[in-house]
Write a protein that holds these residues in place. Structure first.
Motif, PDB file in Angstrom:
ATOM      1  N   THR A 356       0.841  -1.192   0.000  1.00 45.18           N
ATOM      2  CA  THR A 356       0.000   0.000   0.000  1.00 45.18           C
ATOM      3  C   THR A 356       0.877   1.244   0.000  1.00 45.18           C
ATOM      4  OG1 THR A 356      -0.008   0.133   2.388  1.00 45.18           O
ATOM      5  CG2 THR A 356      -1.752  -1.201   1.370  1.00 45.18           C
ATOM      6  N   LEU A 357       0.241   2.370  -0.249  1.00 44.96           N
ATOM      7  CA  LEU A 357       0.938   3.658  -0.191  1.00 44.96           C
ATOM      8  C   LEU A 357       1.670   3.818   1.136  1.00 44.96           C
ATOM      9  CD1 LEU A 357      -1.343   6.634  -1.284  1.00 44.96           C
ATOM     10  CD2 LEU A 357       1.066   6.282  -1.810  1.00 44.96           C
ATOM     11  N   ARG A 358       0.934   3.576   2.216  1.00 47.33           N
ATOM     12  CA  ARG A 358       1.530   3.764   3.538  1.00 47.33           C
ATOM     13  C   ARG A 358       2.713   2.816   3.738  1.00 47.33           C
ATOM     14  NH1 ARG A 358       0.220   5.973   8.481  1.00 47.33           N
ATOM     15  NH2 ARG A 358      -1.912   6.523   7.955  1.00 47.33           N
ATOM     16  N   GLU A 359       2.548   1.559   3.328  1.00 46.52           N
ATOM     17  CA  GLU A 359       3.650   0.595   3.486  1.00 46.52           C
ATOM     18  C   GLU A 359       4.884   1.034   2.697  1.00 46.52           C
ATOM     19  OE1 GLU A 359       0.985  -3.474   4.209  1.00 46.52           O
ATOM     20  OE2 GLU A 359       1.557  -2.886   2.170  1.00 46.52           O
ATOM     21  N   MET A 360       4.649   1.517   1.479  1.00 41.31           N
ATOM     22  CA  MET A 360       5.773   1.972   0.655  1.00 41.31           C
ATOM     23  C   MET A 360       6.445   3.178   1.303  1.00 41.31           C
ATOM     24  SD  MET A 360       6.184  -0.040  -1.938  1.00 41.31           S
ATOM     25  CE  MET A 360       7.047   0.774  -3.279  1.00 41.31           C
ATOM     26  N   ALA A 361       5.629   4.134   1.761  1.00 47.47           N
ATOM     27  CA  ALA A 361       6.177   5.359   2.347  1.00 47.47           C
ATOM     28  C   ALA A 361       6.980   5.031   3.599  1.00 47.47           C
ATOM     29  CB  ALA A 361       5.045   6.321   2.680  1.00 47.47           C
ATOM     30  N   GLU A 362       6.448   4.122   4.396  1.00 46.46           N
ATOM     31  CA  GLU A 362       7.158   3.820   5.639  1.00 46.46           C
ATOM     32  C   GLU A 362       8.431   3.019   5.376  1.00 46.46           C
ATOM     33  OE1 GLU A 362       4.014   2.717   8.414  1.00 46.46           O
ATOM     34  OE2 GLU A 362       3.266   4.792   8.297  1.00 46.46           O
ATOM     35  N   ALA A 363       8.384   2.170   4.355  1.00 49.97           N
ATOM     36  CA  ALA A 363       9.609   1.440   3.986  1.00 49.97           C
ATOM     37  C   ALA A 363      10.680   2.426   3.505  1.00 49.97           C
ATOM     38  CB  ALA A 363       9.303   0.411   2.905  1.00 49.97           C
ATOM     39  N   ALA A 364      10.266   3.452   2.769  1.00 44.76           N
ATOM     40  CA  ALA A 364      11.229   4.461   2.283  1.00 44.76           C
ATOM     41  C   ALA A 364      11.841   5.208   3.466  1.00 44.76           C
ATOM     42  CB  ALA A 364      10.535   5.427   1.331  1.00 44.76           C
ATOM     43  N   GLN A 365      11.031   5.481   4.473  1.00 41.51           N
ATOM     44  CA  GLN A 365      11.566   6.156   5.658  1.00 41.51           C
ATOM     45  C   GLN A 365      12.564   5.261   6.395  1.00 41.51           C
ATOM     46  OE1 GLN A 365       8.509   8.445   7.980  1.00 41.51           O
ATOM     47  NE2 GLN A 365       7.194   7.769   6.315  1.00 41.51           N
ATOM     48  N   GLU A 366      12.254   3.966   6.425  1.00 41.51           N
ATOM     49  CA  GLU A 366      13.179   2.995   7.029  1.00 41.51           C
ATOM     50  C   GLU A 366      14.549   3.034   6.336  1.00 41.51           C
ATOM     51  OE1 GLU A 366      12.611  -0.058   9.385  1.00 41.51           O
ATOM     52  OE2 GLU A 366      11.619   1.785  10.049  1.00 41.51           O
ATOM     53  N   VAL A 367      14.523   3.149   5.007  1.00 46.63           N
ATOM     54  CA  VAL A 367      15.768   3.205   4.247  1.00 46.63           C
ATOM     55  C   VAL A 367      16.547   4.476   4.607  1.00 46.63           C
ATOM     56  CG1 VAL A 367      16.749   3.311   1.896  1.00 46.63           C
ATOM     57  CG2 VAL A 367      14.755   1.904   2.327  1.00 46.63           C
ATOM     58  N   GLY A 368      15.821   5.463   5.123  1.00 51.23           N
ATOM     59  CA  GLY A 368      16.475   6.712   5.484  1.00 51.23           C
ATOM     60  C   GLY A 368      16.225   7.807   4.465  1.00 51.23           C
ATOM     61  N   TRP A 369      15.277   7.588   3.566  1.00 49.26           N
ATOM     62  CA  TRP A 369      15.008   8.566   2.533  1.00 49.26           C
ATOM     63  C   TRP A 369      14.123   9.698   3.041  1.00 49.26           C
ATOM     64  CZ3 TRP A 369      13.855   4.422  -1.768  1.00 49.26           C
ATOM     65  CH2 TRP A 369      15.077   3.958  -2.267  1.00 49.26           C
ATOM     66  N   GLN A 370      14.191  10.828   2.336  1.00 49.39           N
ATOM     67  CA  GLN A 370      13.400  12.009   2.701  1.00 49.39           C
ATOM     68  C   GLN A 370      12.125  12.106   1.875  1.00 49.39           C
ATOM     69  OE1 GLN A 370      16.181  15.157   1.973  1.00 49.39           O
ATOM     70  NE2 GLN A 370      17.491  14.594   3.706  1.00 49.39           N
ATOM     71  N   TYR A 371      12.079  11.387   0.784  1.00 48.30           N
ATOM     72  CA  TYR A 371      10.878  11.441  -0.068  1.00 48.30           C
ATOM     73  C   TYR A 371      10.752  10.171  -0.891  1.00 48.30           C
ATOM     74  CZ  TYR A 371      14.543  13.182  -3.229  1.00 48.30           C
ATOM     75  OH  TYR A 371      15.705  13.341  -3.933  1.00 48.30           O
ATOM     76  N   LEU A 372       9.512   9.946  -1.364  1.00 42.59           N
ATOM     77  CA  LEU A 372       9.257   8.808  -2.238  1.00 42.59           C
ATOM     78  C   LEU A 372       8.242   9.248  -3.284  1.00 42.59           C
ATOM     79  CD1 LEU A 372       9.787   5.684  -2.570  1.00 42.59           C
ATOM     80  CD2 LEU A 372       7.536   5.387  -1.542  1.00 42.59           C
ATOM     81  N   GLY A 373       8.541   9.011  -4.540  1.00 41.29           N
ATOM     82  CA  GLY A 373       7.607   9.327  -5.621  1.00 41.29           C
ATOM     83  C   GLY A 373       6.783   8.096  -5.951  1.00 41.29           C
ATOM     84  N   ILE A 374       5.469   8.275  -6.043  1.00 38.40           N
ATOM     85  CA  ILE A 374       4.594   7.163  -6.418  1.00 38.40           C
ATOM     86  C   ILE A 374       4.130   7.391  -7.850  1.00 38.40           C
ATOM     87  CG2 ILE A 374       2.370   6.028  -5.986  1.00 38.40           C
ATOM     88  CD1 ILE A 374       4.506   5.375  -3.885  1.00 38.40           C
ATOM     89  N   ALA A 375       4.379   6.410  -8.696  1.00 39.22           N
ATOM     90  CA  ALA A 375       4.012   6.521 -10.111  1.00 39.22           C
ATOM     91  C   ALA A 375       3.364   5.211 -10.537  1.00 39.22           C
ATOM     92  CB  ALA A 375       5.246   6.820 -10.961  1.00 39.22           C
ATOM     93  N   ASP A 376       2.091   5.053 -10.168  1.00 39.96           N
ATOM     94  CA  ASP A 376       1.370   3.860 -10.600  1.00 39.96           C
ATOM     95  C   ASP A 376       1.050   3.989 -12.084  1.00 39.96           C
ATOM     96  OD1 ASP A 376       0.965   1.808  -8.629  1.00 39.96           O
ATOM     97  OD2 ASP A 376      -0.091   3.301  -7.420  1.00 39.96           O
ATOM     98  N   HIS A 377       0.683   2.853 -12.679  1.00 36.53           N
ATOM     99  CA  HIS A 377       0.384   2.835 -14.117  1.00 36.53           C
ATOM    100  C   HIS A 377      -0.853   3.671 -14.454  1.00 36.53           C
ATOM    101  CE1 HIS A 377       3.358  -0.087 -15.409  1.00 36.53           C
ATOM    102  NE2 HIS A 377       3.097  -0.782 -14.317  1.00 36.53           N
ATOM    103  N   SER A 378      -0.927   4.108 -15.707  1.00 36.01           N
ATOM    104  CA  SER A 378      -2.087   4.863 -16.193  1.00 36.01           C
ATOM    105  C   SER A 378      -3.064   3.919 -16.894  1.00 36.01           C
ATOM    106  CB  SER A 378      -1.621   5.965 -17.133  1.00 36.01           C
ATOM    107  OG  SER A 378      -1.010   5.394 -18.277  1.00 36.01           O
ATOM    108  N   LYS A 379      -4.232   4.451 -17.230  1.00 35.02           N
ATOM    109  CA  LYS A 379      -5.384   3.614 -17.643  1.00 35.02           C
ATOM    110  C   LYS A 379      -5.133   2.671 -18.822  1.00 35.02           C
ATOM    111  CE  LYS A 379      -7.028   7.560 -20.201  1.00 35.02           C
ATOM    112  NZ  LYS A 379      -7.781   8.806 -20.209  1.00 35.02           N
TER     113      LYS A 379
END
Ligand code: DGT
Ligand code: CA
Ligand code: CA
Ligand code: ZN
Length: 581
Positions: A356-379
């Motif tokens: 999920t978004l939250r899981e991805m964001a929190e995993a990125a924080q675990e890595v020590g990152w300051q930001y994460l870009g989400i780019a899911d596929h388009s229609k």
């Protein structure tokens, strides 16, 4: 047994069940189980051994039993029986480009195709072309798929060899008779694929070291076992060479066995110019040399210094200008994995990701990152459950909410999209929709057979759109599996440079695209790079490891890589192109 091997067994079961025409829900249970096993954050193998898999989402009762059997005995009766029904060669058919379960099942049932050799025979004889849904064109494509696969038969991708390298290095480092150890060869140079692995150890007791090397776990074949070197093949099919030298020889040997051959040749001729010969062990005086004492080298740096060169990082040792740069003191300070502050091309459950978004964001924080870009596929990427405008708007809303929560922690999710580049170069979303996002990754996901001119024009049109921030996986290649589509990369680089469009290094080890061979040219034209993992799970974020190595191999520094910018500056960098118009 590792989690990856466990996942592989589950995936193979799913493939075999699909061949049998089993119920899709049952098949899905195995592929989901494989995803869970691979992405589980704890030790899933230990848990399976202890029969303690209860309550893990995605692993039902039936799967728990099977994983317990697999982890505790190393075998699974159910799987063995399935394999026996079809024969051992059937699974390799899934690796041929253009062949899925439906076609394999038809080939098996009507023509008795059980292996790649069988497949080749029925494609060449014309029998395959006659099957319903096949045709001459399909048969021709399958033959191309087979020959592409064969031309890369003894190569391995980074993700296949990296764990092996770690394991062998650890075994050698722990060896009581080994004082120094390194991996050399194409692996150390960061090549996207390698033929074999070359290890180098310093020891006064080569015999003992080599004895343990040929008996280490996983060795299935000993190709050679001499006084100072040995070669083995592991169960994964990977060949490992080990050379043992003395501590005094280690530095020259490391330079030699790191290569490339082309780089070594230039080093050797520079040595000769100075009156020495440089071989795999040392500098030695040559007859009629200038009589200068040959240098003693304890570190690689000593070897380069003796040749009046700056130390060349292993990734640059391809004789593509590094010697000249080292001579003039122009070796760049290459980007490092630790320089990354975030990344931009990532998927969630909204399209084809596993987290999920939250899981991805929190995993990125675990890595020590300051930001994460989400780019899911388009229609248009319906096969990947791409988002339409409504679902995208809902996701952006969800991101804004999470950002309000993360703000005090100094972390931010950027709302983006991996927008399909349509056949004529138009984009899957309107400019208005893209303007509502923080950034856009534009990628080609279909119609790979356009001519080079058409494909190049298509991609350049996307590059010219002011809202396209970066270009995703430029060539569409899947290493050792699917070649690049036809496209003119220098023209793409030129267009990216003219329009201020970033190009990604897709860090997924199957892609590593744009290829490192083009980055020096791109950098000279001022094109910026984004090292993107294209993560489809929280574990997938780790793939930046492979991307950073490729960026180094492409001569890139942290100034060239946009996701080295801290949060405070990266936002502005994402806006430069669209606001410049
Ligand atoms: P690969 O094909 O992915 O295994 O690539 P490498 O570069 O690892 O090649 P490999 O394993 O054959 O040899 C390791 C290194 O040893 C190579 O990069 C340079 C050195 N080397 C091997 N054979 C020769 C040779 O005939 N001449 C020179 N100058 N160097 C060699
Ligand atoms: Ca090698
Ligand atoms: Ca080798
Ligand atoms: Zn993509």
């Amino acid at each position: 047994m590792t989690a990856e091997q466990m996942a592989e067994v589950l995936r193979n079961i799913a493939r075999l069940l699909e061949l049998k025409g089993e119920n899709p829900f049952k098949i899905r249970a195995y592929t989901t189980g494989a995803d869970v096993a691979e992405n589980f954050s704890g030790d899933i193998v230990a848990k399976a051994k202890a029969n303690d898999l209860g309550g893990i989402k995605g692993i039902g009762d039936a799967l728990q039993q099977k994983l317990h059997e697999l982890a505790s005995t190393g075998k699974l009766e159910f799987y063995e029986k399935l394999k026996a029904e079809f024969g051992d060669g059937i699974l390799e058919l899934f690796e041929v480009q253009g062949l899925g379960a439906k076609k394999i099942a038809a080939l098996f049932a009507t023509l008795g195709v059980k292996s790649i050799a069988d497949l080749r025979r029925v494609c060449e004889s014309g029998e395959a072309a006659k099957l319903p849904g096949f045709g001459a064109k399909t048969a021709e494509k399958l033959l191309q798929g087979i020959s592409f696969r064969e031309s890369h038969a003894h190569e391995f991708r980074q993700e296949q060899v990296a764990p092996i390298v770690m394991g062998v290095l650890e075994m050698l480092r722990d060896h009581p008779d080994v004082s120094r150890v390194e991996v050399g060869g194409s692996y150390r140079r960061g090549k996207e694929t390698v033929h074999d692995l070359d290890f180098l150890a310093a020891s006064r007791r080569p015999k003992e070291v080599l004895e343990d090397f040929v008996h280490m776990p996983g060795v299935t074949q000993v190709l050679g076992h001499g006084e100072t070197k040995a070669s083995v093949v592991l169960d994964s099919g990977v060949q490992c060479d080990l050379r043992v030298v003395t501590n005094d020889e280690f530095a020259c040997a490391l330079v030699y066995f790191t290569g490339s051959k082309e780089h070594n040749i230039v080093l050797r001729s520079r040595a000769l110019e100075r009156g020495w010969s440089l071989n795999e062990y040392a500098f030695t005086p040559v007859a009629n040399g200038n009589g200068k004492e040959p240098p003693k080298c304890m570190e690689e740096a000593d070897v380069y210094r003796a040749l009046d060169l700056e130390v060349v990082p292993p990734e640059l040792r391809e004789n593509t200008g590094e010697i000249e740069a080292a001579e003039e003191g122009r070796i760049p300070r290459l980007v490092e994995l630790q320089n990354l502050r975030g990344c931009f091309h990532n998927h969630t459950v909204a399209s084809d990701g596993a987290a999920t978004l939250r899981e991805m964001a929190e995993a990125a924080q675990e890595v020590g990152w300051q930001y994460l870009g989400i780019a899911d596929h388009s229609k248009s990427s319906f096969q990947a459950n791409g988002l339409n405008e409504t679902r995208l708007a809902a996701q952006v809303e969800e991101i804004r909410k999470l950002n309000a929560e993360y703000e005090k922690e100094g972390f931010r999710i950027f709302a983006g999209s991996e927008v399909d580049i349509l056949k004529d170069g138009a984009l899957d979303f309107s400019d208005e929709v893209m303007a509502g996002l923080d950034y856009v990754v534009a990628s080609v996901h279909n119609l790979f057979t356009l001519s080079e001119a058409e494909m190049t024009k298509r991609i350049i049109k996307a590059i010219e759109n002011p809202y396209v921030t970066m270009l995703g996986h430029v060539t569409g290649r899947l290493l050792l599996s699917r070649p690049s589509y036809a496209v003119n990369i220098p023209e793409i680089i030129e267009a990216a440079s003219a329009n201020g469009t970033i190009i990604e290094i897709n860090a997924n080890p199957w892609r590593l695209d744009m290829d490192w061979r083009w980055w020096k040219m791109a950098k000279e034209k001022g094109v910026k790079c984004a090292i993107n993992p294209d993560a489809h799970s929280t574990r997938g974020l780790q793939d930046v490891f492979f991307g950073a190595r490729i960026a180094r191999k492409g001569w890139l520094t942290r100034e060239d890589v946009i996701n080295c910018l801290p949060l405070g500056q990266v936002e502005q960098a994402l806006r430069v192109k669209r606001e410049g118009k």
